[in-house]
Design a protein around this motif. Structure first.
Motif, mmCIF file in Angstrom:
data_model
loop_
_atom_site.group_PDB
_atom_site.id
_atom_site.type_symbol
_atom_site.label_atom_id
_atom_site.label_comp_id
_atom_site.label_asym_id
_atom_site.label_seq_id
_atom_site.Cartn_x
_atom_site.Cartn_y
_atom_site.Cartn_z
ATOM 1 N N GLU A 99 26.365 -51.071 -97.411
ATOM 2 C CA GLU A 99 26.624 -51.603 -96.449
ATOM 3 C C GLU A 99 27.706 -51.611 -95.573
ATOM 4 O O GLU A 99 28.536 -52.825 -95.010
ATOM 5 C CB GLU A 99 25.750 -53.177 -96.334
ATOM 6 C CG GLU A 99 25.148 -53.253 -97.143
ATOM 7 C CD GLU A 99 23.302 -52.798 -96.167
ATOM 8 O OE1 GLU A 99 23.799 -51.933 -95.030
ATOM 9 O OE2 GLU A 99 22.472 -52.919 -96.495
ATOM 10 N N ALA A 141 27.776 -52.330 -91.811
ATOM 11 C CA ALA A 141 27.766 -53.641 -90.994
ATOM 12 C C ALA A 141 28.471 -54.439 -91.894
ATOM 13 O O ALA A 141 29.429 -55.561 -90.970
ATOM 14 C CB ALA A 141 26.218 -53.671 -91.107
ATOM 15 N N ASP A 193 23.740 -57.007 -93.960
ATOM 16 C CA ASP A 193 23.133 -55.467 -93.352
ATOM 17 C C ASP A 193 23.164 -55.727 -91.089
ATOM 18 O O ASP A 193 23.578 -54.470 -91.219
ATOM 19 C CB ASP A 193 21.877 -54.701 -93.899
ATOM 20 C CG ASP A 193 20.451 -56.169 -93.621
ATOM 21 O OD1 ASP A 193 21.501 -56.877 -92.608
ATOM 22 O OD2 ASP A 193 19.095 -56.020 -93.412
ATOM 23 N N GLY A 194 23.527 -57.215 -91.192
ATOM 24 C CA GLY A 194 23.748 -56.869 -89.659
ATOM 25 C C GLY A 194 22.767 -57.588 -89.131
ATOM 26 O O GLY A 194 22.816 -57.907 -87.692
ATOM 27 N N ARG A 228 18.494 -54.090 -88.522
ATOM 28 C CA ARG A 228 19.667 -53.958 -89.576
ATOM 29 C C ARG A 228 20.293 -52.358 -89.570
ATOM 30 O O ARG A 228 19.189 -51.517 -88.421
ATOM 31 C CB ARG A 228 18.782 -54.247 -90.719
ATOM 32 C CG ARG A 228 18.405 -53.442 -91.310
ATOM 33 C CD ARG A 228 18.089 -52.679 -92.719
ATOM 34 N NE ARG A 228 19.027 -52.013 -93.181
ATOM 35 C CZ ARG A 228 19.582 -51.982 -94.239
ATOM 36 N NH1 ARG A 228 19.010 -53.288 -94.641
ATOM 37 N NH2 ARG A 228 20.881 -51.768 -94.308
ATOM 38 N N SER A 229 21.330 -53.046 -89.736
ATOM 39 C CA SER A 229 22.359 -51.188 -90.209
ATOM 40 C C SER A 229 21.743 -50.647 -91.228
ATOM 41 O O SER A 229 21.883 -51.145 -92.121
ATOM 42 C CB SER A 229 23.476 -51.427 -89.726
ATOM 43 O OG SER A 229 24.272 -50.155 -90.119
#
Length: 253
Positions: free
Chosen positions: A37, A40, A106-107, A215-216
């Motif tokens: 990740e 993010a 993960d944003g 999510r990213s």
């Protein structure tokens, strides 16, 4: 094994960092299970409430996530056993604050929203507060993932009587109380097992709405039908187990 030492994992910690922990543990810590990740993490870590500490649990990343987290001032814990629950529990055991939160890194979720959740626990309004994901756009929460979640909350209601709208990854509770729940699942069933054991122990479980954004990158759990099915299978296994009495603490284990 001593207090705060994650089982099966090694740990590397940055200096005092943004939380000022050189003067003692922060009010709360946010456990962020992490698998690739790096993109993010900067945004997520920048959203940690002031005075709190982020614990990024690296679960086998190959994109330099651990380095990104350390550079941003987070505490980094390495958990070699793959699994969402393994990463979450390693972070819980590594924590030292009175209150521990969990959040995806993960944003898709804003850690700043954890502050009022901790306040609910701190004030005595609830023992565990869970964030109910409210997608901001349709693609934030794929249909198959939403359907799997709906099936799980129905099974949870039948098993415990607890009425939740989501078994989301964002939640807050007291660290010592969480350790006393005797959580054993180390896969996708960990978030559900936490709620089930809390319900069996008579905890007051609250729920608040939290914005859920795309999510990213691609989800490792619910990004595909197969991933969703695996998560639902793990959670169904949790619900099939008989109630287990909560233990005072597992810190001495």
């Amino acid at each position: 094994m001593g207090e705060g030492e994650p089982r099966g994992g090694s740990e590397e910690e940055s200096a005092a960092g943004r939380d000022g922990t050189a003067h003692g543990p922060p009010l709360a810590e946010v456990v962020l299970p992490c698998l690739d990740e790096a993109a993010a993490l900067p945004w997520v870590l920048d959203r940690i409430p002031p005075g709190w500490r982020a614990i990024v649990v690296d679960n086998g990343s190959t994109d330099g996530s651990a380095g990104v987290a350390a550079q941003a001032g987070a505490r980094v814990v390495t958990e070699p056993r793959r699994g969402f629950g393994a990463a979450c529990h390693a972070g819980l055991r590594a924590a030292a604050a009175e209150y521990v939160c969990f959040c995806d890194c993960d944003g898709s979720l804003d850690p700043a929203l954890l502050a009022p959740m901790v306040e609910s626990v701190r004030s005595g309004a609830a023992d565990l507060v869970v964030g109910r994901r409210r997608p901001t756009v349709r693609r934030a929460w794929p249909v198959h993932a939403r359907a799997g979640n709906a099936a799980v909350v129905r099974m949870l209601r039948r098993r415990t009587g607890v009425r939740l709208g989501d078994i989301g990854p964002m939640r807050a509770a007291r660290r010592s109380a969480l350790l006393g729940l005797g959580l054993t699942d180390r896969r996708s069933g960990y978030p559900l097992q936490m709620v089930v054991h809390a319900a069996d122990a008579g905890w007051r479980i609250g729920e608040v709405d939290v914005a859920y954004t795309p999510r990213s990158g691609r989800s490792k759990v619910t990004g595909t039908w197969r991933g969703t099915w695996t998560a639902v299978r793990d959670m169904r296994s949790v619900l099939s187990r008989p109630p287990a009495p909560a233990r005072p603490s597992e810190e001495a284990r």
